[in-house]
Design a protein around this motif. Sequence first.
Motif, PDB file in Angstrom:
ATOM      1  N   SER A  16       1.172  -1.372   0.276  1.00 35.32           N
ATOM      2  CA  SER A  16      -0.219   0.141   0.365  1.00 35.32           C
ATOM      3  C   SER A  16       1.010   0.926   0.369  1.00 35.32           C
ATOM      4  O   SER A  16       1.853   1.084   0.357  1.00 35.32           O
ATOM      5  N   GLY A  17       0.461   2.653  -0.429  1.00 33.86           N
ATOM      6  CA  GLY A  17       1.273   3.741  -0.587  1.00 33.86           C
ATOM      7  C   GLY A  17       1.806   3.706  -1.925  1.00 33.86           C
ATOM      8  O   GLY A  17       1.310   3.254  -3.068  1.00 33.86           O
ATOM      9  N   LEU A  18       1.913   4.846  -2.127  1.00 36.81           N
ATOM     10  CA  LEU A  18       2.525   5.209  -3.101  1.00 36.81           C
ATOM     11  C   LEU A  18       4.168   5.694  -3.175  1.00 36.81           C
ATOM     12  O   LEU A  18       5.132   4.615  -4.569  1.00 36.81           O
ATOM     13  N   LEU A  19       4.285   6.209  -2.393  1.00 34.05           N
ATOM     14  CA  LEU A  19       6.017   6.702  -3.108  1.00 34.05           C
ATOM     15  C   LEU A  19       7.282   5.274  -2.248  1.00 34.05           C
ATOM     16  O   LEU A  19       7.511   5.245  -1.559  1.00 34.05           O
ATOM     17  N   LYS A  20       8.228   5.095  -3.567  1.00 33.99           N
ATOM     18  CA  LYS A  20       9.063   4.264  -2.884  1.00 33.99           C
ATOM     19  C   LYS A  20       9.984   4.505  -3.014  1.00 33.99           C
ATOM     20  O   LYS A  20      10.892   4.977  -1.703  1.00 33.99           O
ATOM     21  N   ASN A  21      10.920   5.518  -3.625  1.00 35.39           N
ATOM     22  CA  ASN A  21      12.338   5.581  -4.314  1.00 35.39           C
ATOM     23  C   ASN A  21      12.515   7.091  -5.283  1.00 35.39           C
ATOM     24  O   ASN A  21      11.402   7.048  -5.942  1.00 35.39           O
ATOM     25  N   VAL A  22      13.683   7.419  -4.935  1.00 37.17           N
ATOM     26  CA  VAL A  22      13.894   8.593  -5.641  1.00 37.17           C
ATOM     27  C   VAL A  22      14.782   8.745  -6.580  1.00 37.17           C
ATOM     28  O   VAL A  22      15.727   8.356  -6.088  1.00 37.17           O
ATOM     29  N   MET A  23      15.202   8.770  -7.975  1.00 41.67           N
ATOM     30  CA  MET A  23      16.334   8.521  -8.424  1.00 41.67           C
ATOM     31  C   MET A  23      16.981   9.681  -8.974  1.00 41.67           C
ATOM     32  O   MET A  23      16.263  10.498  -9.643  1.00 41.67           O
ATOM     33  N   ILE A  24      18.379  10.486  -8.548  1.00 37.94           N
ATOM     34  CA  ILE A  24      19.040  11.977  -9.493  1.00 37.94           C
ATOM     35  C   ILE A  24      19.847  11.349  -9.509  1.00 37.94           C
ATOM     36  O   ILE A  24      20.485  10.432  -9.254  1.00 37.94           O
ATOM     37  N   ARG A  25      19.927  12.301 -11.132  1.00 38.30           N
ATOM     38  CA  ARG A  25      20.965  11.624 -12.233  1.00 38.30           C
ATOM     39  C   ARG A  25      21.029  13.381 -12.027  1.00 38.30           C
ATOM     40  O   ARG A  25      20.710  14.176 -12.546  1.00 38.30           O
ATOM     41  N   ASN A  26      22.427  13.604 -13.096  1.00 38.03           N
ATOM     42  CA  ASN A  26      22.980  14.133 -13.622  1.00 38.03           C
ATOM     43  C   ASN A  26      24.461  14.681 -14.145  1.00 38.03           C
ATOM     44  O   ASN A  26      24.892  13.226 -13.758  1.00 38.03           O
TER      45      ASN A  26
ATOM     46  N   MET B 197      18.251  15.486 -13.529  1.00 36.88           N
ATOM     47  CA  MET B 197      16.702  14.847 -13.423  1.00 36.88           C
ATOM     48  C   MET B 197      16.447  13.671 -12.406  1.00 36.88           C
ATOM     49  O   MET B 197      17.141  13.619 -11.517  1.00 36.88           O
ATOM     50  N   ILE B 198      15.554  14.040 -11.778  1.00 39.55           N
ATOM     51  CA  ILE B 198      14.774  13.310 -11.221  1.00 39.55           C
ATOM     52  C   ILE B 198      13.351  12.530 -11.280  1.00 39.55           C
ATOM     53  O   ILE B 198      13.013  13.062 -12.161  1.00 39.55           O
ATOM     54  N   ASN B 199      13.809  10.909 -11.412  1.00 36.11           N
ATOM     55  CA  ASN B 199      12.588   9.884 -11.184  1.00 36.11           C
ATOM     56  C   ASN B 199      12.292   9.264 -10.375  1.00 36.11           C
ATOM     57  O   ASN B 199      13.194   9.132  -9.460  1.00 36.11           O
ATOM     58  N   PHE B 200      10.625   9.773  -9.388  1.00 35.51           N
ATOM     59  CA  PHE B 200       9.686   9.150  -8.491  1.00 35.51           C
ATOM     60  C   PHE B 200       9.673   8.075  -9.048  1.00 35.51           C
ATOM     61  O   PHE B 200       9.226   7.877  -9.846  1.00 35.51           O
ATOM     62  N   ILE B 201      10.229   7.062  -8.208  1.00 34.67           N
ATOM     63  CA  ILE B 201       9.534   5.602  -8.378  1.00 34.67           C
ATOM     64  C   ILE B 201       8.507   5.398  -7.485  1.00 34.67           C
ATOM     65  O   ILE B 201       8.729   5.229  -5.897  1.00 34.67           O
ATOM     66  N   THR B 202       7.334   4.557  -8.214  1.00 39.10           N
ATOM     67  CA  THR B 202       6.227   4.949  -7.329  1.00 39.10           C
ATOM     68  C   THR B 202       5.244   3.538  -7.313  1.00 39.10           C
ATOM     69  O   THR B 202       5.686   2.985  -7.829  1.00 39.10           O
TER      70      THR B 202
ATOM     71  N   ILE C  98      21.104  10.306 -22.476  1.00 38.37           N
ATOM     72  CA  ILE C  98      20.910   9.233 -21.155  1.00 38.37           C
ATOM     73  C   ILE C  98      18.980   9.335 -20.948  1.00 38.37           C
ATOM     74  O   ILE C  98      18.775  10.256 -20.186  1.00 38.37           O
ATOM     75  N   TYR C  99      18.020   8.375 -20.956  1.00 37.69           N
ATOM     76  CA  TYR C  99      17.323   8.065 -20.447  1.00 37.69           C
ATOM     77  C   TYR C  99      16.638   7.733 -18.874  1.00 37.69           C
ATOM     78  O   TYR C  99      17.964   7.271 -18.645  1.00 37.69           O
ATOM     79  N   PRO C 100      15.921   7.364 -18.312  1.00 33.91           N
ATOM     80  CA  PRO C 100      15.990   7.574 -16.784  1.00 33.91           C
ATOM     81  C   PRO C 100      16.951   6.179 -16.778  1.00 33.91           C
ATOM     82  O   PRO C 100      16.976   5.205 -14.895  1.00 33.91           O
ATOM     83  N   GLU C 101      15.794   4.897 -17.705  1.00 29.10           N
ATOM     84  CA  GLU C 101      16.124   3.572 -16.591  1.00 29.10           C
ATOM     85  C   GLU C 101      17.274   2.542 -17.569  1.00 29.10           C
ATOM     86  O   GLU C 101      17.971   1.878 -17.028  1.00 29.10           O
ATOM     87  N   ALA C 102      17.868   3.966 -18.015  1.00 30.30           N
ATOM     88  CA  ALA C 102      19.087   3.649 -19.191  1.00 30.30           C
ATOM     89  C   ALA C 102      20.765   3.189 -17.937  1.00 30.30           C
ATOM     90  O   ALA C 102      20.299   3.607 -16.902  1.00 30.30           O
ATOM     91  N   PHE C 103      21.491   2.414 -18.099  1.00 33.30           N
ATOM     92  CA  PHE C 103      23.040   2.650 -17.214  1.00 33.30           C
ATOM     93  C   PHE C 103      23.825   2.593 -17.607  1.00 33.30           C
ATOM     94  O   PHE C 103      24.252   3.293 -19.087  1.00 33.30           O
ATOM     95  N   PHE C 104      24.583   4.005 -17.372  1.00 31.45           N
ATOM     96  CA  PHE C 104      25.515   4.540 -17.533  1.00 31.45           C
ATOM     97  C   PHE C 104      26.567   4.553 -16.682  1.00 31.45           C
ATOM     98  O   PHE C 104      26.012   4.630 -15.160  1.00 31.45           O
ATOM     99  N   GLN C 105      28.120   4.452 -17.175  1.00 28.13           N
ATOM    100  CA  GLN C 105      29.282   4.421 -15.245  1.00 28.13           C
ATOM    101  C   GLN C 105      28.576   5.438 -15.064  1.00 28.13           C
ATOM    102  O   GLN C 105      28.441   6.663 -14.565  1.00 28.13           O
ATOM    103  N   PRO C 106      29.048   4.799 -13.492  1.00 22.60           N
ATOM    104  CA  PRO C 106      28.194   6.353 -12.623  1.00 22.60           C
ATOM    105  C   PRO C 106      29.282   7.375 -12.386  1.00 22.60           C
ATOM    106  O   PRO C 106      29.443   8.533 -11.553  1.00 22.60           O
ATOM    107  N   ASN C 107      30.890   6.790 -12.352  1.00 22.20           N
ATOM    108  CA  ASN C 107      31.714   8.014 -12.257  1.00 22.20           C
ATOM    109  C   ASN C 107      32.477   8.178 -13.901  1.00 22.20           C
ATOM    110  O   ASN C 107      32.793   7.649 -14.687  1.00 22.20           O
TER     111      ASN C 107
END
Length: 326
Positions: A192-202, A209-214, A280-289
């Motif tokens: 139950s409930g809505l908000l799970k996680n938030v992904m922040i990417r720069n 980019m901010i992506n709310f996972i709900t 880079i789209y929200p679901e894409a993997f890209f090297q974090p460094n």
Amino acid sequence: MKKGELIEVTIEKLAFGGLGIATIEGLKLFVADSVPGDRVQVKITKKKNNFAEGKIVALLEPSHQRIQARCKHFNTCGGCTWQFLSYEDQLFYKEQIVKESLEHIGGFKDISVSSIIGCQNPWNYRNKMEFSFALDENRHPDIGLHPKGFHYDVFTLTECHLPSPRYAELVKTLRNWIQENTISIYEARNNSGLLKNVMIRNNQKGKIMINFITNQGLLPAVAQLKKCLESPDIISVIQTQIIAQKGQPTTRNQKLLWGKEHLEEQLHLRQPWGQLEFSIYPEAFFQPNPVQAATLYAEALDRTQIETNDINLDLYCGTGTLGLFA
């Protein structure tokens, strides 16, 4: 040696995963949160035929290698493991772990391991972080990272030195938004409930980019959210609904709340490999460094001895960065 027993040991080295190792009665004893050279009192928490595990009860004599962790959340957070070691010492022990893994697991002998090419700046390098929403003990909504050993609870995060300091500012902003607007928080135990996680990417230019996972359902108080996130560096805000029902396939619905659908990023490699620009789209993997990624890719490509007429097979390629540069 028995479970529950208190013993004194000196930590000898570090194992893959970050645990310290001591030897007692011919057995390897794995101890979390320890540094080689630490003299510690340990409580045995697990005893098997060929190894044991323990936790530190008292730090009797700290190692000369032990340093003060930069982050105030270090002893709580489950993210960083070795902040009590200098970056140079971390590289040394990681190099040793690679060598020992090749010898003990791979069965190779007399392995020569090249020195690790360290990052010029081991802080504020990450271009992506995911923070979790949860209810505190008073059922007030909060946002942060998970404490060590916990999968659902979070602690109130106020700093993190892996990404840009901007991330901690955004976490504080989102904490105020969920509390002021009483946004419902997802609870796994009853789905139950809505908000799970938030992904922040720069990207390297500082655009975010901010992506709310709900859970299923529209994000409420979007006007208030837009107002508190009104900033030139935030160019994309997205909601991704993950709908999981027992006996049904999980579905993902993505909605652009405002801004652009993707981030633009550039990677500059040394010659002759050049530079490329990526969307880079929200679901894409890209090297974090990204800085270290450019070094890694150039090192890998230098070793291919690639010729102009070679055929390049880009298998399991993710975003396809290496293949595109090749």
